[in-house]
Motif scaffolding. Structure first.
Motif, PDB file in Angstrom:
ATOM      1  N   VAL A 189      15.569   1.532 -13.947  1.00 14.27           N
ATOM      2  CA  VAL A 189      14.673   2.648 -13.680  1.00 14.27           C
ATOM      3  C   VAL A 189      13.317   1.981 -13.478  1.00 14.27           C
ATOM      4  N   THR A 190      12.665   2.219 -12.352  1.00 10.83           N
ATOM      5  CA  THR A 190      11.406   1.534 -12.073  1.00 10.83           C
ATOM      6  C   THR A 190      10.245   2.521 -11.998  1.00 10.83           C
ATOM      7  N   LEU A 191       9.067   2.004 -12.297  1.00  5.86           N
ATOM      8  CA  LEU A 191       7.839   2.776 -12.244  1.00  5.86           C
ATOM      9  C   LEU A 191       6.816   1.991 -11.436  1.00  5.86           C
ATOM     10  N   ARG A 192       6.119   2.709 -10.556  1.00  2.00           N
ATOM     11  CA  ARG A 192       5.018   2.126  -9.782  1.00  2.00           C
ATOM     12  C   ARG A 192       3.800   3.027  -9.963  1.00  2.00           C
ATOM     13  N   CYS A 193       2.699   2.451 -10.410  1.00  2.00           N
ATOM     14  CA  CYS A 193       1.463   3.205 -10.598  1.00  2.00           C
ATOM     15  C   CYS A 193       0.520   2.884  -9.440  1.00  2.00           C
ATOM     16  N   GLY A 194      -0.081   3.936  -8.890  1.00  2.00           N
ATOM     17  CA  GLY A 194      -0.959   3.753  -7.736  1.00  2.00           C
ATOM     18  C   GLY A 194      -0.215   3.889  -6.426  1.00  2.00           C
TER      19      GLY A 194
END
Length: 175
Positions: free
Chosen positions: A78-83
């Protein structure tokens, strides 16, 4: 009632039906890191410092390249990218713009407006905190279908790290 509004119930169901599958996996996870500046970079750094060691019962993993704008948990990750940018399906400037489409829905979880896009090609979900100062994108692989959603665990952290942006034009509260 728009199709978008009608489909917010679908998002709620997806969010509730996406738990613990355990596992962390080995090695770092390749995640494209968004380039951020100014307040968005500050928000992403603040978020990075408060992200949980486990999400949906999955252990945190390193990302490659290492960045305060990315995070990953579990295997498959499960990945998260901020911005991140707005999902094309809700971005009027995108050729993919279709906010009334059958594969998009939105819901307010905590105080965060999450837009859900179902990716038919790999049966995964992409959730985007579309109305925050720094848009946070979470990709959930199909392996976690029928499990608990990460949104309840992430909403408070996202809201605290990146305030609501009143200039954004997406409104989950009316869906």
């Amino acid at each position: 009632m728009t199709r978008f509004a009608a489909s917010s119930a679908l998002l709620a169901a997806a969010a509730l039906s996406l738990t613990a599958c355990g596992g962390g996996g080995g090695g770092s996870v390749p995640v494209s890191a968004p380039r951020t500046t100014g307040v968005v970079a500050q928000d992403c750094t603040a978020l990075s410092k408060t992200l949980p060691k486990t999400l949906m019962g999955l252990s945190r993993r390193d990302t490659s390249p290492a960045s305060p704008n990315t995070a990953a948990w579990g295997d498959p990750a499960v990945t998260l990218r901020c911005g991140a940018g707005l999902p094309g399906i809700i971005d009027p400037a995108s050729k993919d713009y279709d906010p009334e489409g059958e594969n998009v829905s939105g819901a307010l979880v905590g105080s965060v407006c999450w837009v859900s896009v179902y990716n038919q090609s790999d049966r995964s979900f992409t959730f985007s905190a579309a109305d925050q100062q720094a848009i946070v994108e979470v990709d959930v692989p199909s392996a976690y279908a029928g499990k608990q959603s990460p949104l309840t665990e992430l909403s408070g952290i996202v809201a605290k790290a990146s305030p609501f942006d009143s200039d954004k034009k997406f409104n989950c509260s009316n869906s």
